[in-house]
Design a protein around this motif. Structure first.
Motif, short mmCIF file in Angstrom:
data_model
loop_
_atom_site.label_atom_id
_atom_site.label_comp_id
_atom_site.label_asym_id
_atom_site.label_seq_id
_atom_site.Cartn_x
_atom_site.Cartn_y
_atom_site.Cartn_z
N SER A 219 0.99 -1.35 -0.47
CA SER A 219 -0.20 -0.54 0.26
C SER A 219 0.74 0.80 -0.35
CB SER A 219 -0.81 0.13 0.91
OG SER A 219 -0.08 0.10 2.55
N GLY A 220 0.02 2.40 -0.13
CA GLY A 220 0.72 3.60 -0.25
C GLY A 220 1.80 4.38 -1.62
N LYS A 221 2.51 4.41 -1.67
CA LYS A 221 3.66 4.80 -2.34
C LYS A 221 3.99 3.81 -3.45
CE LYS A 221 7.60 5.85 0.07
NZ LYS A 221 8.22 7.00 0.29
N VAL A 222 4.46 4.71 -4.56
CA VAL A 222 4.90 3.58 -5.71
C VAL A 222 6.27 3.46 -5.13
CG1 VAL A 222 6.12 3.72 -8.07
CG2 VAL A 222 4.24 5.08 -7.49
N GLN A 223 7.04 2.54 -5.58
CA GLN A 223 7.72 1.33 -4.89
C GLN A 223 8.97 1.00 -5.98
OE1 GLN A 223 7.43 -0.99 -0.69
NE2 GLN A 223 5.56 0.13 -1.07
N THR A 224 9.99 0.93 -5.92
CA THR A 224 10.96 0.44 -7.22
C THR A 224 12.39 -0.13 -6.98
OG1 THR A 224 10.10 2.23 -8.33
CG2 THR A 224 12.17 1.36 -9.12
N THR A 225 12.77 -1.36 -7.43
CA THR A 225 13.77 -1.82 -6.87
C THR A 225 14.04 -2.12 -8.25
OG1 THR A 225 12.41 -3.07 -4.89
CG2 THR A 225 14.08 -3.95 -5.65
N ARG A 226 15.78 -1.83 -7.96
CA ARG A 226 16.65 -1.69 -9.18
C ARG A 226 18.13 -3.18 -8.80
NH1 ARG A 226 15.61 3.56 -8.43
NH2 ARG A 226 14.99 4.61 -11.39
N PHE A 227 17.76 -4.32 -9.42
CA PHE A 227 18.71 -5.06 -9.13
C PHE A 227 20.34 -5.01 -10.49
CE2 PHE A 227 13.83 -6.27 -9.58
CZ PHE A 227 14.22 -6.82 -8.10
N ASP A 228 20.95 -4.94 -9.29
CA ASP A 228 22.39 -4.79 -9.90
C ASP A 228 23.07 -5.90 -10.49
OD1 ASP A 228 22.35 -1.70 -9.37
OD2 ASP A 228 23.28 -2.30 -7.53
N GLU A 229 23.03 -7.14 -9.53
CA GLU A 229 23.14 -8.47 -9.86
C GLU A 229 22.28 -9.29 -10.83
OE1 GLU A 229 25.87 -9.99 -8.93
OE2 GLU A 229 26.26 -8.49 -7.55
N PRO A 230 23.05 -9.25 -12.15
CA PRO A 230 21.51 -10.19 -13.37
C PRO A 230 21.06 -11.03 -12.93
CG PRO A 230 24.38 -10.24 -13.57
CD PRO A 230 24.31 -9.77 -12.47
N ILE A 231 19.58 -11.14 -12.62
CA ILE A 231 18.58 -12.10 -12.71
C ILE A 231 18.38 -12.56 -14.14
CG2 ILE A 231 16.17 -12.26 -11.64
CD1 ILE A 231 17.15 -10.90 -9.22
N VAL A 232 18.92 -13.26 -15.04
CA VAL A 232 18.25 -13.64 -16.33
C VAL A 232 17.34 -14.72 -15.78
CG1 VAL A 232 19.38 -14.92 -18.49
CG2 VAL A 232 20.88 -13.32 -17.30
N ILE A 233 16.34 -14.72 -16.93
CA ILE A 233 15.22 -15.49 -16.93
C ILE A 233 15.37 -15.81 -18.21
CG2 ILE A 233 12.64 -15.66 -16.83
CD1 ILE A 233 12.49 -14.14 -14.50
N GLU A 234 15.14 -17.27 -18.59
CA GLU A 234 14.79 -17.84 -20.52
C GLU A 234 13.97 -17.40 -20.66
OE1 GLU A 234 17.49 -18.84 -21.79
OE2 GLU A 234 18.71 -18.28 -19.87
N LYS A 235 13.87 -17.41 -22.26
CA LYS A 235 12.38 -17.22 -22.46
C LYS A 235 11.54 -19.34 -22.31
CE LYS A 235 10.52 -18.06 -27.37
NZ LYS A 235 10.74 -18.15 -29.04
#
Length: 284
Positions: A219-235
């Protein structure tokens, strides 16, 4: 006023979040005398095909949520070539993003920037691109998979309402997908940026991702998380899931050559080829 418009209007004053959280608690109940009849009745009403489920016995699920987010048999959804559908459902709208707007329904458009959380910089790479919207009905498989291989850059939770996202509401609630609670996941791909927007809806108890578990409800406000370590998800790999159904809006930074689909809505399956992005190799 027709029936669809009436259905849309009565949702405005409802305590949408309270109703959804209450249903969520019921869906998480592990008492067999409650969850088993609930699951079996749901299967009968919506015609759920359990033969494709990894666990076809409805009573084997610990709760309704486990049933609803059930896994499929490994060969149930072959992954097609090029750009594929992220989920089972209806491809309700698709096409170019025109002047920073997307088509919601006949006569209804909404803002790309608003959809992505109101950040014009986040929206800028997609303004000349394309989009596709997949609506997941109650009977569908409710895990969301990657349409192409991508590396997660950032995730943004956007608070909002919880209107139903079926066609009746989409036809009569302006800016529906940019008003509802949603999770915006930005990926870098070989074909340019990809935004996977998981849109919440009435009675959606939660949205989960494979990298962070359950995200909503917040709830509340917009919350953004950025990822420095790569998280790769395959097709074709799972990236998230809905606890009760909703909609996925995909935004691409480049124009997409979509296949022949009914512009008013076509049934699609997870892994089904939707089209091709420029530079996308024609391989599964």
């Amino acid at each position: 006023m027709d029936r669809q418009e009436l259905f849309a209007r009565i949702q405005y004053p409802l305590p949408q979040h309270a109703i959804s959280r209450l249903i969520g608690k019921l869906a998480d109940c592990r008492l067999s005398w409650i969850k088993d009849p609930f699951i079996q009745r749901f299967i009968k009403i919506y015609g759920v095909d359990m033969s494709q489920a990894h666990e076809p016995d409805p009573t084997a699920y610990a709760c309704f949520n486990d049933f609803f987010t059930r896994a499929l048999k490994p060969d149930a959804r072959p992954i097609g070539e090029d750009l594929v559908s992220p989920a089972d459902g209806v491809l309700s709208r698709y096409g170019r993003i025109e002047h920073g707007t997307l088509i919601q329904a006949k006569g209804q458009t909404y803002s790309l920037s608003a959809l992505l959380g109101g950040d014009t910089a986040r929206a800028a790479p997609f303004r000349q691109g394309s989009f596709a919207t997949v609506y997941l009905s109650p009977k569908d498989y409710h895990r969301v998979h990657m349409p192409v291989t991508g590396t997660l850059r950032e995730m943004t939770y956007v608070p909002g309402r919880l209107f139903s996202v079926n066609s009746a509401t989409a036809n009569h609630v302006p800016g529906l997908f940019a008003r509802n609670e949603r999770l915006v996941c930005i990926f870098d791909t070989e074909q340019g940026p990809l935004a996977m927007v998981l849109v919440g809806a009435m009675i959606v108890a939660a949205i989960e991702t494979v990298w962070a578990g359950q995200i909503t409800p917040l709830s509340g406000k917009v919350q953004t998380t950025r990822f420095d370590e790569p998280i790769v998800i395959e097709k074709g790999q799972e990236m998230g899931r809905f606890k009760l159904g909703s909609t996925v809006v995909m935004c691409f930074g480049r124009e997409t050559a979509f296949g022949e689909f009914d512009p008013e809505g076509s049934p699609v399956s997870m892994g089904q080829t939707l089209g091709a992005l420029p530079g996308l190799p024609a391989t599964a």
